[in-house]
Write an enzyme that holds these catalytic residues in place. Sequence first.
Site, PDB file in Angstrom:
ATOM      1  N   LYS A 193      -2.980   1.487  -2.915  1.00  0.00           N
ATOM      2  CA  LYS A 193      -3.689   0.987  -4.099  1.00  0.00           C
ATOM      3  C   LYS A 193      -3.580   1.929  -5.285  1.00  0.00           C
ATOM      4  CE  LYS A 193      -7.091  -2.401  -2.648  1.00  0.00           C
ATOM      5  NZ  LYS A 193      -8.521  -2.684  -2.402  1.00  0.00           N
ATOM      6  N   HIS A 196      -3.926  -4.077   7.428  1.00  0.00           N
ATOM      7  CA  HIS A 196      -5.348  -4.380   7.301  1.00  0.00           C
ATOM      8  C   HIS A 196      -5.634  -5.684   6.576  1.00  0.00           C
ATOM      9  CE1 HIS A 196      -4.515  -2.004   3.617  1.00  0.00           C
ATOM     10  NE2 HIS A 196      -5.475  -2.717   3.050  1.00  0.00           N
ATOM     11  N   HIS A 197      -4.619  -6.318   5.967  1.00  0.00           N
ATOM     12  CA  HIS A 197      -4.803  -7.654   5.389  1.00  0.00           C
ATOM     13  C   HIS A 197      -3.997  -8.724   6.138  1.00  0.00           C
ATOM     14  CE1 HIS A 197      -7.402  -6.699   2.078  1.00  0.00           C
ATOM     15  NE2 HIS A 197      -6.590  -5.759   1.634  1.00  0.00           N
ATOM     16  N   HIS A 247       0.104  -3.627  -2.315  1.00  0.00           N
ATOM     17  CA  HIS A 247      -0.468  -2.311  -2.001  1.00  0.00           C
ATOM     18  C   HIS A 247      -0.323  -1.984  -0.520  1.00  0.00           C
ATOM     19  CE1 HIS A 247      -4.263  -4.361  -0.672  1.00  0.00           C
ATOM     20  NE2 HIS A 247      -4.448  -3.260   0.031  1.00  0.00           N
ATOM     21  N   ASP A 306     -12.460  -3.462   7.155  1.00  0.00           N
ATOM     22  CA  ASP A 306     -12.155  -3.562   5.725  1.00  0.00           C
ATOM     23  C   ASP A 306     -12.855  -4.762   5.098  1.00  0.00           C
ATOM     24  OD1 ASP A 306     -10.541  -2.630   3.405  1.00  0.00           O
ATOM     25  OD2 ASP A 306      -9.612  -4.602   3.614  1.00  0.00           O
ATOM     26  N   HIS A 323      -5.844   3.767   4.693  1.00  0.00           N
ATOM     27  CA  HIS A 323      -5.269   2.413   4.701  1.00  0.00           C
ATOM     28  C   HIS A 323      -4.954   1.900   3.298  1.00  0.00           C
ATOM     29  CE1 HIS A 323      -9.430   1.302   3.752  1.00  0.00           C
ATOM     30  NE2 HIS A 323      -9.008   0.092   3.430  1.00  0.00           N
ATOM     31  N   ASP A 324      -5.731   2.319   2.311  1.00  0.00           N
ATOM     32  CA  ASP A 324      -5.559   1.811   0.941  1.00  0.00           C
ATOM     33  C   ASP A 324      -4.796   2.778   0.041  1.00  0.00           C
ATOM     34  OD1 ASP A 324      -6.476  -0.767   0.812  1.00  0.00           O
ATOM     35  OD2 ASP A 324      -8.505  -0.248   0.184  1.00  0.00           O
TER      36      ASP A 324
END
Length: 482
Positions: free
Chosen positions: A329, A378-379, A354, A407, A325-326
């Site tokens: 980043k 996810h955010h 990101h 998360d 998911h990240d």
Amino acid sequence: MRPMPIHEDPAAGTIAFGDILAGLSRALDITEGHPKGHSARSCLIGMRLASMLGLDERARSDLFYALLLKDAGCSSNAARVHQLFGGNEHEAKRAVWMRDWRNVVEQAAYALTYAGRGGTWFDRVRHLGRLGLAGPKARTQLFEIRCDRGANIALGLGLTSETAAAIRTMDEHWDGGGQPGGLRGGEIPLLGRIIGLAQVAEIFWHEHGAGAALAVVRRRQHRWFDPELVRAFAGLAEDAAFWEALRGDDLASLVVAAEPAAFAIVADEPRLDQIAEAFASVVDAKSPFTSDHSRRVARFAVEIAERLGFRPAAVVRMRRAALLHDIGKLGVPNSILDKPDKLTEDEWRVMRQHTAHSFQILNAVPYFQEFAFDAACHHEKLNGKGYHWGLTAERLSPTARALAVADIADALLADRPYRRGLDPDETMRILREECQRGAVCQHSVAAATPVIYDAALSVPEYGGRAAAERGLGESIAKAASF
């Protein structure tokens, strides 16, 4: 237009491993500050040189995977590069390849340009002093971290020792002046020599064209590069059609076509899990404050999914989405990821991108397309106040909702640059408040509750600290968005 989630599950075992790596190589490009397609183009240059040299198919297969994974270890030295230079480590990393870093004059010019870049004069002097104290050993350390980590990732993916050796030796130089081992001439595996030339040639070709790439390669022969490889590259430099193809929009197809068919690896289910694990480790290695973050989120997400009754295939997709998911980043500078103070609005703008990067990377990868949308959400918040799309509840799948809670849980429980980790009681209080604000899914929070308390006792990165020591307040709001 906002993307829609992809629900159809492609048939496993029909895509080559190289096809997956070709898509994910974009993540490695942004880690090093390279333009999109650097790894793919380096791969094509290296494979063409291998054919011109008459390498057999086994050797070309080993080289193919090494070229696509050559920068897999680069995130591991990002924090150290930032510590030494300050500023945006992506700029410093890309720029080092534009210079002959063995030349003392160019070393000095590079240090003066990038030490403390963008900061005050005091910052610049401080970082120049730090570089001076670190000395040449720091350069060796940076290369060693990068090369060893990349080689180990290749081995962890089940690739050959020849592929790992090529990655480990790609920065060695013909005359023994390279890094990290100072190998000379024939001590350097041929595959490593090819990678070393291919990556430098791509960088100068991308900036200035094939003529400039050839001029640099020739200038560095007998020092950096094997003279035989330089002669082969001189012939390749005259192939206008080859270089024109590198400017096309379908690099991935060219890379897939370059994979030696006789030794092509099939991306079956176990291999897909290996890839997700490997690239999660690449992401988490970028900052000491994200160490093992992706695996912890995956643990939360899987247990939440199982408690919510997800089908086994959906749980598998959830785990892979959580591990990756990240991945966007990798494009966020460590000056932001590791900052101990409140981020500025400009820094937040970079941070919020990101998730967009995660979607773009995963959506270009076969198999991973099916969860790219959910991973990039996810955010997002059910009330539309999340990022980067600002979606509302009707657009967010159960997978995306559960992943968001997983998360946030890890972000609250683990240490961050700006505060120490919270205890499970405080973590649950914040999650319940988020539910009341209509931001996160109450079913996912309910399913997460026993998981959070269990993790607080069993995960070494969490437990055992008093809430009074944890600097709540403004840092909590930042943690919930991180």
